[in-house]
Design an enzyme around this catalytic site. Structure first.
Site, PDB file in Angstrom:
ATOM      1  N   TYR A 125       0.807  -1.212   0.000  1.00 20.81           N
ATOM      2  CA  TYR A 125       0.000   0.000   0.000  1.00 20.81           C
ATOM      3  C   TYR A 125       0.848   1.273   0.000  1.00 20.81           C
ATOM      4  O   TYR A 125       0.315   2.363   0.106  1.00 20.81           O
ATOM      5  CB  TYR A 125      -0.944   0.015   1.216  1.00 20.81           C
ATOM      6  CG  TYR A 125      -2.008  -1.046   1.172  1.00 20.81           C
ATOM      7  CD1 TYR A 125      -1.805  -2.257   0.524  1.00 20.81           C
ATOM      8  CD2 TYR A 125      -3.231  -0.851   1.784  1.00 20.81           C
ATOM      9  CE1 TYR A 125      -2.773  -3.232   0.488  1.00 20.81           C
ATOM     10  CE2 TYR A 125      -4.217  -1.830   1.763  1.00 20.81           C
ATOM     11  CZ  TYR A 125      -3.975  -3.013   1.109  1.00 20.81           C
ATOM     12  OH  TYR A 125      -4.928  -3.987   1.082  1.00 20.81           O
ATOM     13  N   LYS A 174       4.254 -14.276   5.391  1.00 20.43           N
ATOM     14  CA  LYS A 174       4.425 -15.259   4.313  1.00 20.43           C
ATOM     15  C   LYS A 174       5.922 -15.369   4.038  1.00 20.43           C
ATOM     16  O   LYS A 174       6.378 -15.290   2.889  1.00 20.43           O
ATOM     17  CB  LYS A 174       3.637 -14.786   3.068  1.00 20.43           C
ATOM     18  CG  LYS A 174       3.560 -15.789   1.948  1.00 20.43           C
ATOM     19  CD  LYS A 174       2.568 -16.906   2.186  1.00 20.43           C
ATOM     20  CE  LYS A 174       2.575 -17.889   1.049  1.00 20.43           C
ATOM     21  NZ  LYS A 174       1.740 -19.088   1.314  1.00 20.43           N
ATOM     22  N   ASP A 207      -1.842 -17.986   4.999  1.00 15.91           N
ATOM     23  CA  ASP A 207      -2.895 -18.865   4.479  1.00 15.91           C
ATOM     24  C   ASP A 207      -3.385 -19.812   5.562  1.00 15.91           C
ATOM     25  O   ASP A 207      -4.593 -20.054   5.706  1.00 15.91           O
ATOM     26  CB  ASP A 207      -2.456 -19.604   3.206  1.00 15.91           C
ATOM     27  CG  ASP A 207      -0.983 -19.960   3.189  1.00 15.91           C
ATOM     28  OD1 ASP A 207      -0.205 -19.307   3.908  1.00 15.91           O
ATOM     29  OD2 ASP A 207      -0.592 -20.880   2.461  1.00 15.91           O
ATOM     30  N   ASP A 231      -5.380  -5.978   6.209  1.00 17.64           N
ATOM     31  CA  ASP A 231      -6.600  -5.478   5.580  1.00 17.64           C
ATOM     32  C   ASP A 231      -7.588  -6.642   5.407  1.00 17.64           C
ATOM     33  O   ASP A 231      -8.774  -6.549   5.767  1.00 17.64           O
ATOM     34  CB  ASP A 231      -6.215  -4.875   4.211  1.00 17.64           C
ATOM     35  CG  ASP A 231      -7.321  -4.057   3.600  1.00 17.64           C
ATOM     36  OD1 ASP A 231      -8.387  -3.927   4.232  1.00 17.64           O
ATOM     37  OD2 ASP A 231      -7.134  -3.550   2.480  1.00 17.64           O
TER      38      ASP A 231
END
Ligand code: NAD
Length: 354
Positions: A125, A174, A207, A231
């Site tokens: 972002y 991740k 995940d 988010d």
């Protein structure tokens, strides 16, 4: 006790209705706050020709505290999102979204009580994007993760856990694939965790987190993560407790640059509290909006200014009004108006005090 002044933004759509309800409930909770009403959003464009007038920025700059109802943002074109401008102007780097199941709010789960702390300024972002070729057949977006940005939000998550008597911080990432950017966030988290031996720490791949959140949400306490994952996961968490309509949020700004320096109010970290939902134009002006999201945001504000007793009273009043079908608003299957719901919150607080 000094009475903190709060810059109050009524917002657009249902904003003025839920703001009036919230101010009434906050005052009835025995809080000590002074309100400074300022303008922003589509209404401010009509009145001042500017969605974020200089007087509004100056007010928040001075008070360092804002309670904000939703603002209309034109999609595609029009003016820039006021929410994004405020976040950048005051360097509101930590977005805090608690998700707790409440009796009377329909949801698939019970016993959810977690908080997501999302880094609010970096990652994908940061807005660094370009097309790779003139024909625009490929585009690149760059995720920026810094040790500075990671450390301050992770420290905030641990401090929040300590202040609110929470036992565990889970860092979500991740780093198995994004070894450098997400690896840096994880490495910083492991280092910060050593400074908080009283708080349990673990980390989880994003995940796997998404799956575990919908299988066993009660497993989580405080989650800290980067902007994009935060988010997505914070809306997922709102879904666990019955949707965005009742979800509160805080945006916390940078702490003073000089730790231990004399307490100059202009150096205090800025904090802005808001409901997660939007302006609900379909029901604006009808007097039926649910003010719970903004009221719970105001409870977070009261805790932030160390008026914990008033916050607890307000939370108890809201819980009591939600628990009874006659005092719930239409979005939660009830028939109460905004005003009737607010009356019920205040009645419950008064009864609790008796
Ligand atoms: P929305 O949240 O306003 O509405 C979605 C649905 O939820 C509507 O049916 C609405 O009636 C209902 N709803 C929302 N809040 C409610 C409440 N408190 N009580 C009862 N029902 C409620 O989302 P949207 O329609 O996508 O957005 C409308 C406008 O709000 C847009 O201009 C958008 O940019 C803006 N918005 C602002 C913020 C913010 O200021 N933080 C956040 C999200 C959307």
């Amino acid at each position: 006790m000094t009475v903190p002044t709060v810059s109050l933004i009524e917002g657009d759509g249902i904003g003025p209705e839920i703001t009036a309800a919230t101010v009434r409930a906050v005052e009835a909770a025995g809080s000590q706050l002074a309100w400074e009403r300022v303008d922003a959003g589509a209404g401010a464009v009509a009145r001042h020709g500017d969605p974020l007038p200089a007087a509004t920025l100056a007010s928040i700059q001075r008070t360092r505290l804002a309670l904000k109802a939703p603002l209309a943002t034109p999609s595609g074109g029009g003016y820039r999102s006021v929410n994004v401008t405020l976040r950048q102007h005051f360097d509101l780097y930590a977005n805090v979204r608690p998700a707790r199941t409440m009796a009377g709010v329909p949801s698939r789960f019970t016993g959810v009580d977690l908080v997501i702390v999302r880094e609010n300024t970096e990652d994908l972002y940061a807005g660094i994007e370009h097309y790779v070729d003139p024909r625009r057949t490929a585009a690149e977006s760059i995720a920026v993760i810094t040790r500075f940005g990671s450390e301050r939000v992770i420290v905030y998550a641990f401090e929040y856990a300590r202040r609110h008597g929470r036992r565990k911080v889970t860092l979500v990432h991740k780093a198995n694939i994004l070894k450098m950017s997400n690896g840096l966030f994880l490495e910083t988290g492991r280092e910060v965790a050593t400074r908080y031996p009283d708080i349990e720490f673990d980390d989880m791949i994003v995940d796997a987190t998404a799956m575990k959140l919908v299988i066993a949400p009660e497993r989580f306490d405080v989650i800290v993560t980067m902007n994009l994952f935060g988010d997505i996961l914070s809306d997922l968490a709102a879904g666990l407790i019955g949707g965005l309509g009742v979800a509160p949020a805080a945006n916390i700004g940078a702490a003073p640059t000089a730790p231990g320096a004399p307490a100059d109010p202009s150096e205090r970290a800025c904090a802005m509290f808001e409901a997660v939902h939007g302006t609900a134009p379909d029901i604006a002006g009808k007097g039926i909006a649910n003010p719970t999201g903004l009221m719970l945001s105001a409870a977070m504000l009261l805790e932030h200014v160390e008026q914990g007793e008033a916050a607890a009273r307000l939370r108890a009043g809201i819980a009591a009004a939600l628990a009874s079908p006659e005092t719930r608003t239409g979005d939660l299957g009830g028939r109460a108006s905004t005003e009737q719901f607010t009356d019920a919150v205040i009645r419950a607080m008064v009864a609790g005090n008796a």
